[in-house]
Design an enzyme around this catalytic site. Sequence first.
Site, PDB file in Angstrom:
ATOM      1  N   ILE A  15       0.825  -1.213   0.000  1.00  0.00           N
ATOM      2  CA  ILE A  15       0.000   0.000   0.000  1.00  0.00           C
ATOM      3  C   ILE A  15       0.859   1.263   0.000  1.00  0.00           C
ATOM      4  O   ILE A  15       0.345   2.351  -0.202  1.00  0.00           O
ATOM      5  CB  ILE A  15      -0.998   0.028   1.172  1.00  0.00           C
ATOM      6  CG1 ILE A  15      -0.289   0.026   2.524  1.00  0.00           C
ATOM      7  CG2 ILE A  15      -1.985  -1.124   1.047  1.00  0.00           C
ATOM      8  CD1 ILE A  15      -1.199   0.314   3.704  1.00  0.00           C
TER       9      ILE A  15
ATOM     10  N   HIS B  34       9.080 -10.797   4.177  1.00  0.00           N
ATOM     11  CA  HIS B  34       8.614 -10.419   2.847  1.00  0.00           C
ATOM     12  C   HIS B  34       9.759  -9.881   1.999  1.00  0.00           C
ATOM     13  O   HIS B  34      10.696  -9.284   2.500  1.00  0.00           O
ATOM     14  CB  HIS B  34       7.474  -9.405   2.901  1.00  0.00           C
ATOM     15  CG  HIS B  34       7.722  -8.191   3.741  1.00  0.00           C
ATOM     16  ND1 HIS B  34       7.759  -8.212   5.118  1.00  0.00           N
ATOM     17  CD2 HIS B  34       7.923  -6.906   3.387  1.00  0.00           C
ATOM     18  CE1 HIS B  34       7.964  -6.998   5.582  1.00  0.00           C
ATOM     19  NE2 HIS B  34       8.081  -6.173   4.548  1.00  0.00           N
TER      20      HIS B  34
ATOM     21  N   GLU C 298       8.070  -3.285  10.424  1.00  0.00           N
ATOM     22  CA  GLU C 298       6.721  -2.882  10.813  1.00  0.00           C
ATOM     23  C   GLU C 298       5.716  -4.036  10.811  1.00  0.00           C
ATOM     24  O   GLU C 298       4.722  -3.982  11.520  1.00  0.00           O
ATOM     25  CB  GLU C 298       6.209  -1.728   9.937  1.00  0.00           C
ATOM     26  CG  GLU C 298       6.032  -2.055   8.462  1.00  0.00           C
ATOM     27  CD  GLU C 298       7.317  -2.098   7.646  1.00  0.00           C
ATOM     28  OE1 GLU C 298       7.232  -2.545   6.490  1.00  0.00           O
ATOM     29  OE2 GLU C 298       8.392  -1.712   8.140  1.00  0.00           O
ATOM     30  N   VAL C 299       5.962  -5.075  10.029  1.00  0.00           N
ATOM     31  CA  VAL C 299       5.083  -6.252   9.999  1.00  0.00           C
ATOM     32  C   VAL C 299       5.946  -7.478  10.309  1.00  0.00           C
ATOM     33  O   VAL C 299       6.890  -7.756   9.579  1.00  0.00           O
ATOM     34  CB  VAL C 299       4.393  -6.416   8.619  1.00  0.00           C
ATOM     35  CG1 VAL C 299       3.509  -7.655   8.608  1.00  0.00           C
ATOM     36  CG2 VAL C 299       3.571  -5.174   8.264  1.00  0.00           C
TER      37      VAL C 299
END
Length: 138
Positions: free
Chosen positions: A30, A93, A88-89
Amino acid sequence: MSTVFSKIISGEIPGRIVYQDDTVAAFLTIEPVAYGHTLVVPVEEIDKWTDIPAELWAHMNDVAQKIGKVIVDEFDAERAGYLIAGFEVPHAHIHVFPANDMSGYTLSSAMRHDETDPAKMDAAAETIRRGLTATGSK
């Protein structure tokens, strides 16, 4: 507790998924550095890339490379950027994005969610999906 990535993969929250199988999913971030910026993640919640089993890591990289080839071809990019980053996550990834210089490697240059054009994001996702299908990767 499920990560935001797990919620996107399960369809709990919306996401622009461009690829998904039983072990790997890929969707647009995003906050892209460029339209087409895709995250490749394991379906299983694994925080650190160094904890991902070798076979799954190889598959993630195969998917990232296929997406990277589509990005180079379809987004008129000189290269496909590849970056492992993100605190942050807590879900490992790989970032894959159109790159014509080193600016995309600094995620601080990413567009904020409210700065992106939803129509351009949708078009980028569809372009990647079409490209993967055309190459038999989806």
